[in-house]
Design a protein around this motif. Structure first.
Motif, short mmCIF file in Angstrom:
data_model
loop_
_atom_site.label_atom_id
_atom_site.label_comp_id
_atom_site.label_asym_id
_atom_site.label_seq_id
_atom_site.Cartn_x
_atom_site.Cartn_y
_atom_site.Cartn_z
N ARG A 237 4.30 8.51 -2.74
CA ARG A 237 3.85 9.00 -4.04
C ARG A 237 4.95 9.85 -4.67
O ARG A 237 5.53 10.71 -4.04
CB ARG A 237 2.58 9.82 -3.90
CG ARG A 237 1.34 8.96 -3.69
CD ARG A 237 0.10 9.77 -3.47
NE ARG A 237 -1.06 8.90 -3.23
CZ ARG A 237 -2.13 9.26 -2.56
NH1 ARG A 237 -2.22 10.48 -2.05
NH2 ARG A 237 -3.12 8.41 -2.39
N GLY A 238 5.20 9.58 -5.94
CA GLY A 238 6.25 10.31 -6.64
C GLY A 238 7.63 9.71 -6.45
O GLY A 238 8.58 10.11 -7.12
N LEU A 253 -2.97 -5.35 -7.43
CA LEU A 253 -2.09 -4.55 -6.58
C LEU A 253 -1.30 -3.54 -7.42
O LEU A 253 -1.18 -2.37 -7.03
CB LEU A 253 -1.15 -5.45 -5.80
CG LEU A 253 -0.09 -4.75 -4.94
CD1 LEU A 253 -0.73 -3.77 -3.96
CD2 LEU A 253 0.77 -5.78 -4.21
N VAL A 254 -0.77 -3.98 -8.54
CA VAL A 254 -0.03 -3.08 -9.42
C VAL A 254 -0.94 -1.94 -9.90
O VAL A 254 -0.55 -0.77 -9.90
CB VAL A 254 0.56 -3.85 -10.63
CG1 VAL A 254 1.18 -2.89 -11.63
CG2 VAL A 254 1.59 -4.86 -10.16
N THR A 255 -2.16 -2.29 -10.27
CA THR A 255 -3.12 -1.27 -10.72
C THR A 255 -3.41 -0.28 -9.61
O THR A 255 -3.44 0.94 -9.84
CB THR A 255 -4.42 -1.95 -11.19
OG1 THR A 255 -4.13 -2.82 -12.28
CG2 THR A 255 -5.44 -0.91 -11.63
N TYR A 256 -3.63 -0.78 -8.40
CA TYR A 256 -3.92 0.09 -7.27
C TYR A 256 -2.79 1.07 -7.01
O TYR A 256 -3.02 2.27 -6.81
CB TYR A 256 -4.18 -0.75 -6.02
CG TYR A 256 -4.36 0.05 -4.76
CD1 TYR A 256 -5.56 0.71 -4.50
CD2 TYR A 256 -3.33 0.16 -3.83
CE1 TYR A 256 -5.73 1.46 -3.35
CE2 TYR A 256 -3.49 0.90 -2.67
CZ TYR A 256 -4.69 1.56 -2.44
OH TYR A 256 -4.85 2.30 -1.30
N THR A 258 -0.31 2.09 -9.10
CA THR A 258 -0.11 3.03 -10.19
C THR A 258 -1.22 4.07 -10.24
O THR A 258 -0.97 5.25 -10.55
CB THR A 258 -0.02 2.30 -11.54
OG1 THR A 258 -1.16 1.44 -11.71
CG2 THR A 258 1.25 1.45 -11.60
N GLU A 259 -2.45 3.66 -9.92
CA GLU A 259 -3.56 4.63 -9.86
C GLU A 259 -3.35 5.64 -8.74
O GLU A 259 -3.88 6.76 -8.81
CB GLU A 259 -4.89 3.90 -9.67
CG GLU A 259 -5.38 3.19 -10.92
CD GLU A 259 -6.67 2.44 -10.69
OE1 GLU A 259 -7.08 2.30 -9.50
OE2 GLU A 259 -7.29 2.00 -11.67
N ASN A 260 -2.58 5.25 -7.72
CA ASN A 260 -2.27 6.16 -6.62
C ASN A 260 -0.92 6.86 -6.81
O ASN A 260 -0.32 7.32 -5.84
CB ASN A 260 -2.29 5.40 -5.29
CG ASN A 260 -3.70 5.22 -4.76
OD1 ASN A 260 -4.24 6.09 -4.08
ND2 ASN A 260 -4.31 4.08 -5.09
#
Length: 330
Positions: A237-238, A253-256, A258-260
């Motif tokens: 993350r980050g 997968l991309v949504t998952y 970016t949401e994380n």
């Protein structure tokens, strides 16, 4: 691309008519289907991909192998081999194809074979291996085999009832053929899909009296697995990573990610893409490459600092119980 698809509508109309006539000839017995002694379960869809067939096959294997001798038969799309091939230790991804190779890697204790001729493949498995049930991967449109049970997958974001035929849309088989399914699984749903929304989808699908409709979502692992170590999602993350996908629909997968709060550069390729030396060289310039398990089996040993994120189907309400009960009936 959208404009081109619209311009190709006359082609898609001709394609739809050919598909309809072919299925009609099977329905009236001009074309015949073969029935086998071994129990067969077909897992497939009406579209060209993106519904999560491989994770569903793996889910079924994990449940059925506890009390059945299970085999998986796939076409082995994109493989460099021909004819019938039975997976053995040391087999390559080029010989089996990416998805069958992934399944065999995760379940080496089961029989896994590839053969574009499903009838031939089942016949050989019946004669040479003691097996109770054969899971046919991506065989819904292959009507030369008459299966004991049909599991139809359709993605929440692209239900077959809202789709159109190739090349304008992504349908490769007639919507009418949904009637052959014993159970319909709406995959890749939002986790918060409520009962009213589910009922609305069921109404749209308009299942027959004998058909159950269940709902599932993709549950991504928190583990990012590499050749020699495992990282946790929070570890990246980050940080900016490079996501490489060669699947039909990478959007969930991309949504998952970016949401994380994972920052990513996305290199998207077509489904079953075999990566060129130039593409692999580019990946080797990246600090960290994250990919899907299906792509990982093709990139392993070629890309440094490579990790994959696993995914499984999780069912809503009592969907898993309904699915397994439907299979047990047959």
């Amino acid at each position: 691309m959208q404009l081109l698809r619209k311009l190709l509508f006359p082609v898609s109309f001709v394609y739809a008519m050919v598909v309809y006539i072919r299925n009609y000839l099977y329905d009236i017995g001009v074309f015949t289907s073969s029935k086998f002694k071994v129990k067969t379960i077909c897992v497939g869809n009406l579209s060209v991909g993106g519904t999560g067939k491989t994770p569903m096959i793996e889910f079924l294997v994990s449940r059925l192998k506890q009390y059945q001798k299970v085999a998986v038969l796939s076409r082995g799309y994109g493989r460099k081999s021909k004819g019938f091939v039975l997976a053995k230790p040391g087999v390559s991804v080029e010989t089996l194809g990416d998805e069958p190779f992934q399944i065999f890697k995760n379940f080496p204790e089961i029989a896994l074979a590839v053969d574009a001729d499903r009838c031939n493949g089942i016949s050989i498995l019946e004669k040479t291996i003691e097996v109770d049930v054969v899971l046919l991967d991506d065989a819904y449109q292959h009507r030369k085999v008459s299966c004991d049970s049909y599991i139809l997958l359709t993605a929440y974001s692209n239900l077959y009832v809202d789709d159109w035929y190739m090349p304008t849309g992504s349908l490769r088989d007639s919507k009418r053929e949904a009637r052959r399914a014993n159970i319909i699984i709406v995959t890749k749903c939002p986790k918060d899909l409520n009962t009213a929304q589910q009922q609305s989808i069921v109404k749209k699908l308009n299942p027959r009296e004998h058909q159950n409709v269940v709902f599932s979502y993709l549950d991504y692992s928190n583990d990012l697995k590499g050749d020699n170590d495992i990282m946790q999602l929070e570890d990246v993350r980050g940080k900016k990573i490079t996501l490489v996908t060669g699947i039909a629909n990478p959007k969930p997968l991309v949504t998952y990610l970016t949401e994380n709060k994972v920052q990513l550069e996305h290199l998207a390729f077509r489904d079953h893409h075999f990566f060129s030396d130039k593409e692999i060289a580019l990946m080797n310039t990246k600090d960290m490459v994250l990919t899907t398990e299906k792509d990982y089996v093709r990139l392993k040993g070629k890309v440094t600092n490579l990790y994959y994120i696993g995914v499984t189907h999780k069912f809503m309400n009592k969907g898993e119980q309904q699915l397994l009960e439907e299979i047990r009936k047959h």
